[in-house]
Design a protein around this motif. Structure first.
Motif, PDB file in Angstrom:
ATOM      1  N   HIS A 142     -23.718  16.981 -21.010  1.00 53.94           N
ATOM      2  CA  HIS A 142     -23.614  17.742 -22.265  1.00 53.94           C
ATOM      3  C   HIS A 142     -22.616  18.885 -22.114  1.00 53.94           C
ATOM      4  N   GLY A 143     -22.722  19.621 -20.999  1.00 59.02           N
ATOM      5  CA  GLY A 143     -21.792  20.711 -20.752  1.00 59.02           C
ATOM      6  C   GLY A 143     -20.370  20.210 -20.609  1.00 59.02           C
ATOM      7  N   PHE A 144     -20.211  19.080 -19.932  1.00 58.45           N
ATOM      8  CA  PHE A 144     -18.879  18.527 -19.732  1.00 58.45           C
ATOM      9  C   PHE A 144     -18.254  18.102 -21.049  1.00 58.45           C
ATOM     10  N   GLN A 145     -19.006  17.401 -21.876  1.00 59.17           N
ATOM     11  CA  GLN A 145     -18.445  16.905 -23.135  1.00 59.17           C
ATOM     12  C   GLN A 145     -18.060  18.042 -24.081  1.00 59.17           C
ATOM     13  N   ALA A 146     -18.723  19.191 -23.955  1.00 60.42           N
ATOM     14  CA  ALA A 146     -18.387  20.336 -24.811  1.00 60.42           C
ATOM     15  C   ALA A 146     -17.003  20.898 -24.504  1.00 60.42           C
ATOM     16  N   LEU A 147     -16.416  20.466 -23.394  1.00 57.67           N
ATOM     17  CA  LEU A 147     -15.059  20.908 -23.071  1.00 57.67           C
ATOM     18  C   LEU A 147     -14.015  20.202 -23.931  1.00 57.67           C
TER      19      LEU A 147
END
Length: 244
Positions: free
Chosen positions: A98-103
Protein backbone atom coordinates in the motif's frame (compact mmCIF):
# COMPACT_ATOMS: atom_id res chain seq x y z
CA UNK A 1 28.77 14.71 -2.94
CA UNK A 2 26.98 17.40 -1.04
CA UNK A 3 24.44 16.71 1.71
CA UNK A 4 21.84 19.30 2.72
CA UNK A 5 19.58 18.67 5.70
CA UNK A 6 16.00 19.68 4.90
CA UNK A 7 14.41 18.18 8.01
CA UNK A 8 15.92 16.49 11.06
CA UNK A 9 13.11 15.86 13.54
CA UNK A 10 11.81 12.45 14.53
CA UNK A 11 8.08 11.75 14.78
CA UNK A 12 6.87 15.24 13.91
CA UNK A 13 8.54 18.56 13.10
CA UNK A 14 9.03 21.36 15.58
CA UNK A 15 7.38 24.64 14.65
CA UNK A 16 8.47 26.00 11.26
CA UNK A 17 10.72 23.01 10.63
CA UNK A 18 10.48 19.55 9.05
CA UNK A 19 10.85 15.87 9.82
CA UNK A 20 13.15 13.57 7.85
CA UNK A 21 14.34 14.84 4.49
CA UNK A 22 17.85 15.04 3.03
CA UNK A 23 19.05 16.35 -0.32
CA UNK A 24 22.09 14.58 -1.76
CA UNK A 25 23.75 16.10 -4.83
CA UNK A 26 26.59 15.00 -7.08
CA UNK A 27 27.47 16.05 -10.63
CA UNK A 28 24.31 18.20 -10.69
CA UNK A 29 22.12 15.17 -9.92
CA UNK A 30 19.62 15.83 -7.11
CA UNK A 31 18.37 12.94 -4.99
CA UNK A 32 15.89 13.51 -2.15
CA UNK A 33 16.18 10.92 0.63
CA UNK A 34 12.89 10.61 2.53
CA UNK A 35 10.17 13.22 2.35
CA UNK A 36 8.62 13.80 5.76
CA UNK A 37 6.25 16.42 7.09
CA UNK A 38 6.98 19.99 5.85
CA UNK A 39 9.94 18.84 3.74
CA UNK A 40 8.48 20.24 0.52
CA UNK A 41 8.08 23.72 1.99
CA UNK A 42 11.68 23.77 3.21
CA UNK A 43 13.09 22.05 0.13
CA UNK A 44 12.08 24.94 -2.11
CA UNK A 45 14.74 27.14 -0.52
CA UNK A 46 17.32 24.89 -2.20
CA UNK A 47 15.69 23.27 -5.23
CA UNK A 48 12.31 23.40 -6.93
CA UNK A 49 10.28 20.16 -6.90
CA UNK A 50 10.46 19.78 -10.68
CA UNK A 51 14.26 19.98 -10.55
CA UNK A 52 14.60 16.84 -8.45
CA UNK A 53 15.97 13.89 -10.40
CA UNK A 54 14.70 11.19 -8.06
CA UNK A 55 13.43 10.41 -4.56
CA UNK A 56 14.21 7.37 -2.40
CA UNK A 57 12.26 6.27 0.67
CA UNK A 58 13.61 4.27 3.62
CA UNK A 59 10.19 3.26 4.97
CA UNK A 60 6.58 4.33 5.10
CA UNK A 61 6.16 5.97 8.49
CA UNK A 62 4.56 9.43 8.15
CA UNK A 63 7.60 11.35 9.40
CA UNK A 64 9.45 9.98 6.35
CA UNK A 65 6.73 10.12 3.66
CA UNK A 66 4.11 12.67 4.79
CA UNK A 67 5.04 15.14 2.05
CA UNK A 68 5.09 12.65 -0.82
CA UNK A 69 1.49 13.57 -1.60
CA UNK A 70 2.37 17.25 -1.33
CA UNK A 71 5.28 16.77 -3.73
CA UNK A 72 3.00 14.97 -6.17
CA UNK A 73 0.49 17.81 -6.15
CA UNK A 74 3.25 20.39 -6.55
CA UNK A 75 4.34 18.59 -9.70
CA UNK A 76 0.77 18.27 -10.96
CA UNK A 77 0.08 21.98 -10.42
CA UNK A 78 3.39 22.73 -12.08
CA UNK A 79 2.10 21.10 -15.25
CA UNK A 80 -0.84 23.51 -15.32
CA UNK A 81 1.62 26.36 -14.82
CA UNK A 82 3.45 25.22 -17.97
CA UNK A 83 6.55 24.18 -16.08
CA UNK A 84 8.73 21.51 -17.63
CA UNK A 85 7.47 18.63 -15.49
CA UNK A 86 9.10 15.26 -16.07
CA UNK A 87 7.95 12.05 -14.38
CA UNK A 88 10.02 11.63 -11.21
CA UNK A 89 10.90 8.13 -10.05
CA UNK A 90 10.30 7.49 -6.35
CA UNK A 91 12.20 4.42 -5.16
CA UNK A 92 10.85 2.34 -2.29
CA UNK A 93 10.65 -1.22 -0.99
CA UNK A 94 7.66 -3.45 -1.64
CA UNK A 95 7.25 -4.96 1.82
CA UNK A 96 4.37 -2.53 2.34
CA UNK A 97 2.49 -2.70 -0.95
CA UNK A 98 0.00 0.00 0.00
CA UNK A 99 2.80 2.40 0.91
CA UNK A 100 4.70 1.53 -2.25
CA UNK A 101 1.75 2.04 -4.58
CA UNK A 102 1.08 5.48 -3.06
CA UNK A 103 4.35 6.59 -4.64
CA UNK A 104 2.54 6.46 -8.00
CA UNK A 105 0.54 9.53 -8.98
CA UNK A 106 -0.85 10.17 -12.45
CA UNK A 107 2.05 10.88 -14.80
CA UNK A 108 4.14 12.99 -12.39
CA UNK A 109 5.62 10.32 -10.10
CA UNK A 110 6.37 6.65 -10.69
CA UNK A 111 6.94 4.05 -7.97
CA UNK A 112 10.11 2.06 -8.64
CA UNK A 113 10.99 -0.90 -6.40
CA UNK A 114 14.48 -1.41 -5.08
CA UNK A 115 15.89 -4.84 -4.34
CA UNK A 116 17.36 -4.66 -0.83
CA UNK A 117 19.63 -7.61 -1.57
CA UNK A 118 21.31 -5.92 -4.51
CA UNK A 119 22.81 -2.59 -5.54
CA UNK A 120 20.78 0.19 -7.08
CA UNK A 121 22.22 2.71 -9.49
CA UNK A 122 20.46 6.10 -9.45
CA UNK A 123 22.24 8.66 -11.55
CA UNK A 124 25.82 8.87 -10.21
CA UNK A 125 24.90 7.08 -6.98
CA UNK A 126 25.47 3.40 -6.23
CA UNK A 127 23.20 2.41 -3.34
CA UNK A 128 23.23 -0.70 -1.18
CA UNK A 129 20.76 -1.50 1.59
CA UNK A 130 20.59 -3.01 5.06
CA UNK A 131 17.34 -3.94 6.78
CA UNK A 132 17.18 -2.16 10.11
CA UNK A 133 15.51 -3.02 13.41
CA UNK A 134 12.32 -0.97 13.42
CA UNK A 135 8.60 -1.70 13.97
CA UNK A 136 8.04 -1.65 10.18
CA UNK A 137 10.32 -2.72 7.32
CA UNK A 138 12.98 -0.04 6.97
CA UNK A 139 16.28 0.13 5.12
CA UNK A 140 19.54 1.91 5.84
CA UNK A 141 21.40 3.11 2.76
CA UNK A 142 25.06 3.17 1.82
CA UNK A 143 25.47 5.59 -1.06
CA UNK A 144 28.71 5.78 -3.02
CA UNK A 145 29.85 8.09 -5.79
CA UNK A 146 33.41 8.05 -7.08
CA UNK A 147 35.47 7.56 -3.90
CA UNK A 148 32.96 9.10 -1.49
CA UNK A 149 30.76 7.16 0.94
CA UNK A 150 27.62 8.47 2.60
CA UNK A 151 25.68 6.24 5.00
CA UNK A 152 22.16 6.94 6.26
CA UNK A 153 20.94 4.65 9.03
CA UNK A 154 17.28 5.57 8.57
CA UNK A 155 15.26 4.46 11.63
CA UNK A 156 16.67 1.63 13.72
CA UNK A 157 17.78 0.50 17.09
CA UNK A 158 21.43 -0.48 17.22
CA UNK A 159 22.34 -3.70 15.39
CA UNK A 160 25.88 -5.03 14.94
CA UNK A 161 25.49 -5.40 11.18
CA UNK A 162 25.52 -1.61 10.90
CA UNK A 163 29.22 -1.57 11.87
CA UNK A 164 30.39 -3.19 8.64
CA UNK A 165 27.66 -1.53 6.58
CA UNK A 166 28.87 1.93 7.63
CA UNK A 167 32.59 1.09 7.41
CA UNK A 168 34.79 4.05 6.50
CA UNK A 169 31.85 6.35 5.81
CA UNK A 170 32.91 9.90 4.99
CA UNK A 171 29.63 11.00 6.57
CA UNK A 172 27.46 8.82 8.80
CA UNK A 173 23.98 10.33 9.07
CA UNK A 174 22.73 8.49 12.13
CA UNK A 175 19.38 8.56 13.81
CA UNK A 176 19.53 9.60 17.46
CA UNK A 177 16.05 9.75 18.95
CA UNK A 178 17.03 8.97 22.55
CA UNK A 179 19.50 10.27 25.12
CA UNK A 180 22.33 8.13 26.43
CA UNK A 181 20.64 7.00 29.64
CA UNK A 182 17.48 5.85 27.81
CA UNK A 183 16.59 2.58 26.07
CA UNK A 184 15.33 3.08 22.53
CA UNK A 185 15.47 -0.57 21.47
CA UNK A 186 11.77 -1.21 22.01
CA UNK A 187 10.82 1.78 19.87
CA UNK A 188 13.34 0.88 17.17
CA UNK A 189 15.60 3.88 17.71
CA UNK A 190 19.17 4.61 18.80
CA UNK A 191 20.57 6.57 21.70
CA UNK A 192 23.42 9.08 21.53
CA UNK A 193 25.74 6.42 22.95
CA UNK A 194 24.63 3.96 20.26
CA UNK A 195 25.32 6.52 17.55
CA UNK A 196 28.77 7.33 18.89
CA UNK A 197 29.70 3.69 19.29
CA UNK A 198 28.53 2.90 15.75
CA UNK A 199 30.61 5.75 14.31
CA UNK A 200 33.62 4.53 16.30
CA UNK A 201 33.35 0.89 15.27
CA UNK A 202 32.67 1.79 11.64
CA UNK A 203 35.64 4.13 11.46
CA UNK A 204 33.45 6.96 10.17
CA UNK A 205 35.07 10.31 9.47
CA UNK A 206 32.12 12.46 10.54
CA UNK A 207 28.98 11.68 12.53
CA UNK A 208 25.81 13.67 11.97
CA UNK A 209 23.03 13.09 14.52
CA UNK A 210 19.51 13.32 13.12
CA UNK A 211 15.90 12.16 13.75
CA UNK A 212 16.18 14.23 16.90
CA UNK A 213 13.85 14.28 19.93
CA UNK A 214 11.64 17.29 20.65
CA UNK A 215 12.61 17.38 24.33
CA UNK A 216 15.72 17.88 26.40
CA UNK A 217 18.96 19.69 25.59
CA UNK A 218 20.08 18.54 22.15
CA UNK A 219 23.66 19.55 22.89
CA UNK A 220 23.66 16.72 25.42
CA UNK A 221 23.21 14.26 22.53
CA UNK A 222 26.35 15.63 20.90
CA UNK A 223 28.32 15.49 24.16
CA UNK A 224 27.25 11.91 24.85
CA UNK A 225 28.02 10.70 21.33
CA UNK A 226 31.48 12.28 21.62
CA UNK A 227 32.17 10.10 24.67
CA UNK A 228 32.15 7.10 22.30
CA UNK A 229 33.52 8.68 19.11
CA UNK A 230 36.62 10.85 18.84
CA UNK A 231 35.83 12.22 15.37
CA UNK A 232 33.68 15.20 14.48
CA UNK A 233 30.12 15.06 15.82
CA UNK A 234 27.52 17.37 14.27
CA UNK A 235 23.91 17.98 15.26
CA UNK A 236 21.71 18.07 12.17
CA UNK A 237 19.80 21.29 11.63
CA UNK A 238 17.74 22.75 8.83
CA UNK A 239 20.00 24.01 6.05
CA UNK A 240 23.12 22.23 7.26
CA UNK A 241 25.32 21.63 4.22
CA UNK A 242 28.19 19.16 4.21
CA UNK A 243 30.57 18.63 1.34
CA UNK A 244 31.95 15.11 1.35
Amino acid sequence: MKLTVIGQWGGYPKVNEASSGYLLEHDQYKLLIDCGSAVLSKLQNFVQPEDLNAVIISHYHPDHIADIGVLQHALLIGKYMDKNIQTISIYGHQEDEHGFQALNFQDVTKAVPYDPSGKLQIGPFSISFLKTKHPVPCYAMRIEAEDQVFVYTADTSYIESLNAFAKDADVLLCECNFYGNMDGSGAGHMTSYDAGELANLAGAKRLVLTHLPQYGDLEQLKTEAAEKFSGEVILAYYGLGIQL
